[in-house]
Motif scaffolding. Structure first.
Motif, short mmCIF file in Angstrom:
data_model
loop_
_atom_site.label_atom_id
_atom_site.label_comp_id
_atom_site.label_asym_id
_atom_site.label_seq_id
_atom_site.Cartn_x
_atom_site.Cartn_y
_atom_site.Cartn_z
N UNK A 174 12.18 -10.92 -43.25
CA UNK A 174 11.44 -9.68 -43.15
C UNK A 174 11.17 -9.10 -44.53
N UNK A 175 9.90 -8.76 -44.76
CA UNK A 175 9.52 -8.16 -46.04
C UNK A 175 10.13 -6.75 -46.12
N UNK A 176 10.81 -6.49 -47.21
CA UNK A 176 11.53 -5.23 -47.38
C UNK A 176 11.16 -4.60 -48.71
N UNK A 177 10.94 -3.27 -48.69
CA UNK A 177 10.65 -2.55 -49.92
C UNK A 177 11.54 -1.31 -49.99
N UNK A 178 11.65 -0.76 -51.19
CA UNK A 178 12.38 0.48 -51.40
C UNK A 178 11.47 1.47 -52.11
N UNK A 179 11.42 2.70 -51.60
CA UNK A 179 10.59 3.74 -52.21
C UNK A 179 11.46 4.96 -52.48
N UNK A 180 10.99 5.79 -53.39
CA UNK A 180 11.72 7.00 -53.77
C UNK A 180 10.89 8.22 -53.37
N UNK A 181 11.41 9.02 -52.45
CA UNK A 181 10.73 10.26 -52.05
C UNK A 181 11.13 11.38 -52.98
N UNK A 182 10.14 12.10 -53.47
CA UNK A 182 10.42 13.19 -54.42
C UNK A 182 9.78 14.48 -53.94
N UNK B 184 9.35 0.38 -55.10
CA UNK B 184 9.68 1.08 -56.32
C UNK B 184 8.81 2.29 -56.59
N UNK B 185 7.78 2.49 -55.77
CA UNK B 185 6.88 3.61 -55.99
C UNK B 185 7.49 4.92 -55.49
N UNK B 186 6.98 6.02 -56.02
CA UNK B 186 7.37 7.34 -55.56
C UNK B 186 6.40 7.84 -54.50
N UNK B 187 6.94 8.49 -53.46
CA UNK B 187 6.13 9.05 -52.39
C UNK B 187 6.55 10.50 -52.19
N UNK B 188 5.68 11.35 -51.66
CA UNK B 188 6.03 12.76 -51.50
C UNK B 188 6.94 12.99 -50.30
#
Length: 506
Positions: free
Chosen positions: A498-506, A406-410
């Motif tokens: 499998x551990x899965x995550x979702x991130x938002x690139x901005x 759920x975190x934002x990444x560049x």
């Protein structure tokens, strides 16, 4: 409302006086703790799993809070009944005393004296109820149900204030007295750990990659805690002993002083709870000091027919470990030290068992006082009665610690993707990360001192453009076997997937 207030005051007095009397018996005999310990045994396994999933390591605090709430409700009810007829209220207190006594006498490792705090607390509560009810009963025998006359009001307020004061003084004072009499912090601080005959393997550079936010060595205060102890056992090492018996040629009784004089070894070992969800935090890594359990078993002359070591804690918890695993050459420890210090009380002081490669519920007995060499057919340990697998090794798993889901990444800039993977006593040979449905990307692995610890990994990934990305991680063990991808819940033999995550690139 008047009757409810009387009942609440009586309930508070019963609990408070019980706490005070428990200072002369033991903390586990306090009424709320005794009831809680019995409730844990009576609770269906599915409800326990639900509580752990919902509240994590706060599950015991929630249980105690719920007991207080139910006690308050019950107290208010019997208070209302007491205003109708005093005998009804006293009968309610008798029910409280009977149930509390049943719990105190049937909890694990119970003692006959454990019933005393409940009985004394109930007796004092009954006396308070008689006084308060009589204070609001008119001379003609009718109970005051609306307004109290001035003399009745004063008498009730005086009696109510006295009851509240008694409850507070005995409750808080009782807890303080329990702490003063039974707390082993001072005894623990006096323990000087002997130097190990074999030190833990030297840590190579790069053990901790420093990118995941989770240190490779878990500080004692952050090490995960899963147990059923509502009141942590307070065991003075001077009075501790370990009995090894059952299917052995001769019984062994070992004191703390004798254990410290044995050859002690240091080992880095990661422990994991079987309740750990995929990506969960019920896993930690520490440097342990202790004697090899296998050596003690061989000295006792363990039978070749023994397939289970039934370990019993000071508080009555039983844990069954497979004997063949403990005896296969791995460093299963009768541990007295953790990260260079005596074991914390919450982690088993003065002595616990640590077995690399096994989930805690089939190995990690805290506050251990008894080991019986037996068979799985003959004896069943606590968690097995709840439906958990009887014999169970840790499963290969991996986890993404950073970035968090759920975190934002560049976008367009390198992003460190990091975490840990583990397969204790087997080892991890590779970790790969997949972004969306793309190819699997090999992560860099940190060095490890042995296969008995988790292993950090790191991948530098650059999101090509803004948008949402799904990342998942997969480990491979030292035999070349990849992690199981099919998702399964922890019950009954450990989680997979499998551990899965979702991130938002901005």
């Amino acid at each position: 409302m008047l009757g409810a207030l009387i009942g609440l005051l009586c309930a508070a007095v019963a609990v408070g006086v019980g706490e005070a009397v428990a200072a002369f018996v033991r903390p586990a005999a306090a009424p709320v703790i005794a009831v809680g310990n019995r409730v844990i045994l009576l609770t269906p396994e599915s409800a326990k799993r639900s509580a752990i999933n919902s509240f994590g390591t706060s599950d015991k605090s929630v249980l105690i809070f719920m007991i207080y709430v139910l006690l308050a409700v019950f107290g208010a009810l019997i208070g209302q009944l007491a205003l109708r007829r005093l005998a009804y209220g006293l009968a309610g207190i008798a029910v409280f005393a009977a149930f509390g006594s049943y719990c105190a006498l049937t909890a694990n490792a119970s003692r006959g004296s454990d019933v005393v705090p409940t009985l004394v607390g109930a007796a004092v509560a009954a006396a308070v109820m008689v006084l308060l009810v009589r204070a609001v009963t008119r001379e003609d025998g009718a109970s005051a149900k609306s307004e109290l006359r001035l003399t009745e009001r004063r008498t009730f307020l005086t009696g109510g204030a006295a009851a509240a004061g008694l409850a507070a003084i005995t409750g808080f004072g009782g807890r303080a007295a329990q702490h003063a009499r039974f707390d082993v912090t001072a005894a623990r601080q006096k323990v000087v750990l002997p130097k190990p005959t074999t030190r833990a393997p030297s840590l190579q550079r790069g053990v901790d990659l420093g990118k995941s936010g989770v240190p490779w060595q878990t500080p004692n205060g952050d090490f995960y805690e899963i147990d059923t102890a509502l009141s942590l056992p307070q065991i003075n090492p001077a009075g501790w002993s370990l009995r090894i018996h059952g299917m052995v040629e001769h019984e062994i009784n070992l004191t703390y002083a004798q254990l410290k004089k044995r050859p002690l070894i240091e080992r880095w070992i990661t422990l994991c709870c079987v309740s750990n969800e995929v990506g969960g935090g019920l896993i930690s890594n520490a440097r342990w000091l202790g004697a090899r359990l296998a050596d003690l078993l061989h000295e006792a002359g363990i039978s070749a027919d023994c397939d289970q070591l039934l370990m019993t804690s000071y508080d009555g918890m039983t844990i069954g470990a497979p004997a063949k695993v403990v005896l296969d050459g791995r460093d299963a420890l009768v541990a007295i030290g953790m990260n260079g210090a005596p074991l914390p009380v919450a982690h088993g002081f003065p002595v616990r068992i640590v077995v690399p490669g096994l989930y805690g519920y089939v190995s990690a007995c805290k506050w251990v006082v008894d080991i019986e060499a037996t068979t799985f057919a003959e004896r069943r340990a606590y968690w097995i009665d709840g439906g958990w697998a009887q014999q169970n090794a840790v499963k290969l798993e991996s986890r993404i610690d950073t970035p968090r889901s759920g975190k934002q990444v560049p976008a367009g800039r390198p992003v460190p993707v990091a975490g840990v993977a583990w397969d204790q006593h087997v080892g991890v040979s590779a970790v790969d990360v997949q972004v969306d449905n793309g190819p699997w990307l090999a992560a860099r692995l940190a060095a490890v001192p042995s296969t008995d610890t988790w292993r950090q990994w790191l991948l530098s990934w650059t999101p090509p453009k803004p948008g949402s990305y799904t990342l998942r991680v997969r480990a491979t063990d030292q035999h070349g076997t990849p992690q199981i991808e099919q998702h399964a819940q922890p019950f009954p033999s450990g989680a997979t997937g499998l551990h899965t995550i979702t991130v938002q690139a901005t």
